[in-house]
Design a protein around this motif. Structure first.
Motif, PDB file in Angstrom:
ATOM      1  N   THR A 144      23.698 175.310  51.854  1.00 35.23           N
ATOM      2  CA  THR A 144      22.768 176.335  52.211  1.00 35.23           C
ATOM      3  C   THR A 144      23.212 176.815  53.471  1.00 35.23           C
ATOM      4  O   THR A 144      22.652 177.995  53.858  1.00 35.23           O
ATOM      5  CB  THR A 144      21.540 175.866  51.875  1.00 35.23           C
ATOM      6  OG1 THR A 144      20.958 174.811  52.621  1.00 35.23           O
ATOM      7  CG2 THR A 144      21.170 175.820  50.347  1.00 35.23           C
ATOM      8  N   ASP A 145      23.680 176.025  54.460  1.00 37.18           N
ATOM      9  CA  ASP A 145      24.024 176.780  55.589  1.00 37.18           C
ATOM     10  C   ASP A 145      25.182 177.708  55.572  1.00 37.18           C
ATOM     11  O   ASP A 145      25.252 178.652  56.404  1.00 37.18           O
ATOM     12  CB  ASP A 145      24.673 175.670  56.562  1.00 37.18           C
ATOM     13  CG  ASP A 145      23.310 174.531  56.987  1.00 37.18           C
ATOM     14  OD1 ASP A 145      22.149 175.016  56.674  1.00 37.18           O
ATOM     15  OD2 ASP A 145      23.437 173.671  57.477  1.00 37.18           O
ATOM     16  N   ALA A 146      25.965 177.571  54.615  1.00 38.26           N
ATOM     17  CA  ALA A 146      27.142 178.621  54.289  1.00 38.26           C
ATOM     18  C   ALA A 146      26.286 179.896  53.570  1.00 38.26           C
ATOM     19  O   ALA A 146      25.651 179.606  52.889  1.00 38.26           O
ATOM     20  CB  ALA A 146      28.336 178.094  53.582  1.00 38.26           C
ATOM     21  N   PRO A 147      27.165 181.115  53.853  1.00 38.92           N
ATOM     22  CA  PRO A 147      26.860 182.308  52.991  1.00 38.92           C
ATOM     23  C   PRO A 147      26.830 181.888  51.664  1.00 38.92           C
ATOM     24  O   PRO A 147      27.867 181.361  50.945  1.00 38.92           O
ATOM     25  CB  PRO A 147      27.662 183.104  53.384  1.00 38.92           C
ATOM     26  CG  PRO A 147      28.388 182.848  54.926  1.00 38.92           C
ATOM     27  CD  PRO A 147      28.258 181.295  54.897  1.00 38.92           C
ATOM     28  N   ALA A 148      26.027 182.482  50.817  1.00 41.04           N
ATOM     29  CA  ALA A 148      25.959 181.973  49.295  1.00 41.04           C
ATOM     30  C   ALA A 148      27.002 182.626  48.568  1.00 41.04           C
ATOM     31  O   ALA A 148      27.517 181.869  47.754  1.00 41.04           O
ATOM     32  CB  ALA A 148      24.585 182.656  48.796  1.00 41.04           C
ATOM     33  N   ASP A 149      27.512 183.833  48.866  1.00 43.37           N
ATOM     34  CA  ASP A 149      28.676 184.421  48.198  1.00 43.37           C
ATOM     35  C   ASP A 149      29.903 183.789  48.617  1.00 43.37           C
ATOM     36  O   ASP A 149      30.806 183.432  47.665  1.00 43.37           O
ATOM     37  CB  ASP A 149      28.618 186.040  48.389  1.00 43.37           C
ATOM     38  CG  ASP A 149      29.024 186.272  50.139  1.00 43.37           C
ATOM     39  OD1 ASP A 149      28.584 185.232  50.929  1.00 43.37           O
ATOM     40  OD2 ASP A 149      29.328 187.340  50.332  1.00 43.37           O
ATOM     41  N   PHE A 150      29.849 182.972  49.925  1.00 46.68           N
ATOM     42  CA  PHE A 150      31.241 182.290  50.143  1.00 46.68           C
ATOM     43  C   PHE A 150      31.017 181.019  49.406  1.00 46.68           C
ATOM     44  O   PHE A 150      32.260 180.745  48.717  1.00 46.68           O
ATOM     45  CB  PHE A 150      31.112 181.759  51.712  1.00 46.68           C
ATOM     46  CG  PHE A 150      32.197 180.759  52.144  1.00 46.68           C
ATOM     47  CD1 PHE A 150      33.523 181.359  52.309  1.00 46.68           C
ATOM     48  CD2 PHE A 150      31.677 179.640  52.350  1.00 46.68           C
ATOM     49  CE1 PHE A 150      34.364 180.380  52.560  1.00 46.68           C
ATOM     50  CE2 PHE A 150      32.785 178.770  52.713  1.00 46.68           C
ATOM     51  CZ  PHE A 150      34.183 179.159  52.694  1.00 46.68           C
ATOM     52  N   VAL A 151      30.070 180.326  49.254  1.00 47.21           N
ATOM     53  CA  VAL A 151      29.846 179.293  48.363  1.00 47.21           C
ATOM     54  C   VAL A 151      30.211 179.153  46.968  1.00 47.21           C
ATOM     55  O   VAL A 151      31.196 178.586  46.442  1.00 47.21           O
ATOM     56  CB  VAL A 151      28.377 178.526  48.584  1.00 47.21           C
ATOM     57  CG1 VAL A 151      28.235 177.493  47.767  1.00 47.21           C
ATOM     58  CG2 VAL A 151      27.996 178.121  50.067  1.00 47.21           C
ATOM     59  N   ARG A 152      29.780 180.375  46.233  1.00 52.70           N
ATOM     60  CA  ARG A 152      29.988 180.584  44.907  1.00 52.70           C
ATOM     61  C   ARG A 152      31.482 180.979  44.786  1.00 52.70           C
ATOM     62  O   ARG A 152      32.081 180.647  43.828  1.00 52.70           O
ATOM     63  CB  ARG A 152      29.337 181.950  44.567  1.00 52.70           C
ATOM     64  CG  ARG A 152      27.999 181.673  44.324  1.00 52.70           C
ATOM     65  CD  ARG A 152      27.477 180.857  43.186  1.00 52.70           C
ATOM     66  NE  ARG A 152      25.881 180.656  43.082  1.00 52.70           N
ATOM     67  CZ  ARG A 152      25.607 180.094  42.020  1.00 52.70           C
ATOM     68  NH1 ARG A 152      26.257 179.886  41.041  1.00 52.70           N
ATOM     69  NH2 ARG A 152      24.309 179.670  42.068  1.00 52.70           N
ATOM     70  N   ALA A 153      32.208 181.555  45.982  1.00 54.43           N
ATOM     71  CA  ALA A 153      33.529 181.799  45.764  1.00 54.43           C
ATOM     72  C   ALA A 153      34.493 180.384  45.859  1.00 54.43           C
ATOM     73  O   ALA A 153      35.442 180.234  44.893  1.00 54.43           O
ATOM     74  CB  ALA A 153      34.099 182.717  46.628  1.00 54.43           C
ATOM     75  N   GLN A 154      33.950 179.633  46.543  1.00 58.39           N
ATOM     76  CA  GLN A 154      34.438 178.128  46.636  1.00 58.39           C
ATOM     77  C   GLN A 154      34.437 177.653  45.681  1.00 58.39           C
ATOM     78  O   GLN A 154      35.201 176.403  45.043  1.00 58.39           O
ATOM     79  CB  GLN A 154      34.040 177.555  47.998  1.00 58.39           C
ATOM     80  CG  GLN A 154      34.267 177.972  49.351  1.00 58.39           C
ATOM     81  CD  GLN A 154      35.782 178.020  49.518  1.00 58.39           C
ATOM     82  OE1 GLN A 154      36.465 177.145  49.434  1.00 58.39           O
ATOM     83  NE2 GLN A 154      36.319 179.263  49.811  1.00 58.39           N
TER      84      GLN A 154
END
Length: 207
Positions: A144-154
């Motif tokens: 959750t420290d990373a941006p949510a949209d970035f995580v979803r892309a990963q």
């Protein structure tokens, strides 16, 4: 896995302990194109099924998840291991009839591999794996420290693995077949090693 009776480990709690302590496992599947193996960090959900269930993820580009497995998959989980020198056996001085060996702990977990692409399930697996390995740090990082949209892309670049365990094989080879004097010699030799894994094995040798 060949397991002589002296080295057989059947205690489920001990097997699960080794599985939890293994930081990197290897997933092996047999396919029509041959064997394929991938090193993977896995976590154990001990409450799922009689032997537990393993979870992890692999790269979407990895062909292993697309190649249909023939029969069960196998996860190889290794505990600490160490080379054992014959020079540590007091019995060497008596008859010279000694040879080198290797001490180790190993668990083989078998089951039908299930691969999934659901984003929410993937996020749960990635988060749990991250929390597991970040926990010892003074300032743990969280997904959750990373941006949510970035995580979803990963997450779109990986595929989840669920391996419900149908059977377990365990081997604990820590010089327990040697005399008390030889065990003490091996423990002392390994304890003096600069290798952390050697010292870990030394602590496992029965006295």
């Amino acid at each position: 896995m060949y397991v002589p009776p002296a080295f057989r480990e059947d205690d489920l709690a001990a097997l699960h302990r080794t599985m939890r302590e293994t930081r990197l496992a290897t997933l092996v599947t047999a396919t029509a194109e041959g064997l394929i193996a991938t090193p993977l960090p896995l976590f154990l959900a001990a409450e799922e099924g009689p032997y537990g269930t393993l979870y992890g993820h692999l790269a979407r580009a990895n062909p292993q998840w697309r190649l249909r497995a023939t029969g069960e998959a196998m996860a190889l989980l290794m505990g600490p291991d160490a080379y054992v020198s014959p020079s540590w056996y007091p019995s060497k001085q008596e008859h010279q009839k000694v040879v080198p060996t290797w001490n180790y702990i190993a668990v083989h977990a078998y089951g039908p591999p299930e691969f999934f692409e659901d984003a929410d399930r993937l996020l749960a697996v990635v988060s749990r794996l991250t929390d597991l390995h970040e926990q010892p740090r003074a300032e743990p990082w969280a997904v959750t420290d990373a941006p949510a949209d970035f995580v979803r892309a990963q997450l779109r670049g990986i595929v989840g693995l669920r391996l419900p365990i149908t059977r377990l094989e365990g081997k604990r080879k820590v010089s327990q077949n040697r005399s008390a004097a030889d065990r003490a010699g091996v423990a002392a030799g390994l304890a003096a090693s600069e290798r952390a894994s050697d010292r870990a094995v030394a602590a496992l040798i029965p006295t």
